[in-house]
Motif scaffolding. Structure first.
Motif, mmCIF file in Angstrom:
data_model
loop_
_atom_site.group_PDB
_atom_site.id
_atom_site.type_symbol
_atom_site.label_atom_id
_atom_site.label_comp_id
_atom_site.label_asym_id
_atom_site.label_seq_id
_atom_site.Cartn_x
_atom_site.Cartn_y
_atom_site.Cartn_z
ATOM 1 N N SER A 189 0.689 -1.080 -0.035
ATOM 2 C CA SER A 189 -0.005 -0.093 0.178
ATOM 3 C C SER A 189 0.729 1.209 -0.044
ATOM 4 O O SER A 189 0.682 2.254 -0.729
ATOM 5 N N LEU A 220 2.508 1.510 -3.266
ATOM 6 C CA LEU A 220 1.686 1.776 -4.450
ATOM 7 C C LEU A 220 1.431 3.608 -4.265
ATOM 8 O O LEU A 220 1.339 4.245 -5.512
ATOM 9 N N GLU A 221 1.392 4.155 -3.074
ATOM 10 C CA GLU A 221 1.266 5.420 -3.193
ATOM 11 C C GLU A 221 2.480 6.151 -3.825
ATOM 12 O O GLU A 221 2.542 7.396 -4.416
ATOM 13 N N LYS A 281 1.990 6.125 -7.632
ATOM 14 C CA LYS A 281 1.076 6.943 -7.908
ATOM 15 C C LYS A 281 1.619 8.564 -8.102
ATOM 16 O O LYS A 281 1.554 9.124 -9.125
ATOM 17 N N LEU A 306 -3.663 1.413 -12.052
ATOM 18 C CA LEU A 306 -3.427 1.948 -10.709
ATOM 19 C C LEU A 306 -4.724 1.904 -9.954
ATOM 20 O O LEU A 306 -4.566 1.636 -8.446
ATOM 21 N N ALA A 307 -5.905 2.336 -10.263
ATOM 22 C CA ALA A 307 -6.942 2.311 -9.591
ATOM 23 C C ALA A 307 -7.432 0.801 -9.184
ATOM 24 O O ALA A 307 -7.762 0.553 -8.030
ATOM 25 N N THR A 312 -5.104 -0.561 -6.320
ATOM 26 C CA THR A 312 -5.535 0.147 -5.027
ATOM 27 C C THR A 312 -6.556 -0.953 -4.737
ATOM 28 O O THR A 312 -6.535 -1.175 -3.488
ATOM 29 N N LYS A 335 -6.105 -3.296 -1.255
ATOM 30 C CA LYS A 335 -7.031 -3.237 -0.088
ATOM 31 C C LYS A 335 -7.797 -4.296 0.080
ATOM 32 O O LYS A 335 -7.986 -4.686 1.547
#
Length: 121
Positions: free
Chosen positions: A57, A60-61, A64, A90-91, A94, A98
């Motif tokens: 997570s 991933l940020e 982005k 990327l969406a 996410t 999660k």
């Protein structure tokens, strides 16, 4: 003399535009540590493979943020569909991270790599 200057200026402008429109491969390479898309995508892929979704997570940020910096450089030299496809990847990533869905996240990363390699083709 003024005709020579006129044609020289016009030729220089055309050369600049041709360079900008063909600079996708150069522009997508990292210019700093913050925009190293390949590094963060590789780290993300390793995190997901190890099922470390907390670290994934975070990576991933970072990915982005790197992507947002790269897009501003490549937006005139690559196809809009490829840029949008990476945004979609990327969406989806996410959501899969999660949900801690390893298989689907790895599929999205592979598709994202495919779009990345075809940005300027």
């Amino acid at each position: 003399m003024s005709k020579i200057l006129y044609y020289t200026v016009i030729s220089l402008w055309l050369l600049i535009f041709v360079f900008i429109l063909n600079s996708g491969d150069i522009a997508k390479k990292p210019w700093s540590h913050d925009d190293d898309f390949v590094l963060y995508a590789t780290m993300l892929q390793k995190d997901i493979t190890r099922e470390d979704f907390r670290k994934a997570s975070h990576d991933l940020e970072q990915l982005k943020k790197a992507w947002s910096k790269i897009v501003s450089r490549i937006q005139y030299s690559v196809e809009k569909e490829e840029i949008n496809a990476i945004y979609v990847n990327l969406a989806r990533l996410t959501a899969h991270i999660k949900n801690e869905d390893k298989k689907q996240a790895l599929v999205e990363i592979e598709e994202m790599w495919n779009h990345w390699h075809h940005l300027n083709q």
